[in-house]
Design an enzyme around this catalytic site. Structure first.
Site, PDB file in Angstrom:
ATOM      1  N   CYS A  30       0.828  -1.217   0.000  1.00 24.10           N
ATOM      2  CA  CYS A  30       0.000   0.000   0.000  1.00 24.10           C
ATOM      3  C   CYS A  30       0.861   1.266   0.000  1.00 24.10           C
ATOM      4  O   CYS A  30       1.527   1.566   0.996  1.00 24.10           O
ATOM      5  CB  CYS A  30      -0.919  -0.047   1.224  1.00 24.10           C
ATOM      6  N   CYS A  33       0.038   3.856   2.699  1.00 23.01           N
ATOM      7  CA  CYS A  33       0.475   3.340   3.999  1.00 23.01           C
ATOM      8  C   CYS A  33       1.950   3.683   4.222  1.00 23.01           C
ATOM      9  O   CYS A  33       2.343   4.074   5.322  1.00 23.01           O
ATOM     10  CB  CYS A  33       0.299   1.826   4.077  1.00 23.01           C
TER      11      CYS A  33
END
Length: 105
Positions: A30, A33
């Site tokens: 991600c 993230c």
């Protein structure tokens, strides 16, 4: 440094904590993230002794992710007294996390 939590130790480290807890739900793949990861680490260092900061990999902890309805990542949940007190979804500036955490102290 933020602690790693998973399906096995989430209850002990997060729900039973006597301090406010920030839980960063994330995954290795991600991008957003990875963008907030440095903020999470900085907050972990800055709030040592006042709050607990943990990271939960959604791919390796499906039960916890499902229990708290994590559908998008990054999602950061703020726990106080074992319950979700606030939530932040998506990559945002560090100050957004700090404001929410300070409200729980």
């Amino acid at each position: 440094m933020a602690l790693e939590v998973n399906d096995g130790n989430f209850e002990e480290l997060v729900v039973k904590s006597d301090k406010p807890v920030i839980v960063d739900f994330w995954a290795e793949w991600c991008g957003p993230c990875r963008m907030i990861a440095p903020f999470i680490e900085e907050i972990s260092a800055e709030y040592t002794g006042k709050a607990v900061v943990v990271k939960c990999d959604v791919d390796s902890s499906p039960a916890v992710s499902a229990k708290y309805g994590i559908r998008n990542i990054p999602t950061v949940l703020f726990f106080k007294d074992g319950k979700v007190a606030d939530k932040q979804v998506g990559a945002v500036p560090k100050n957004n996390f700090v404001i929410k955490l300070n409200a729980l102290l």
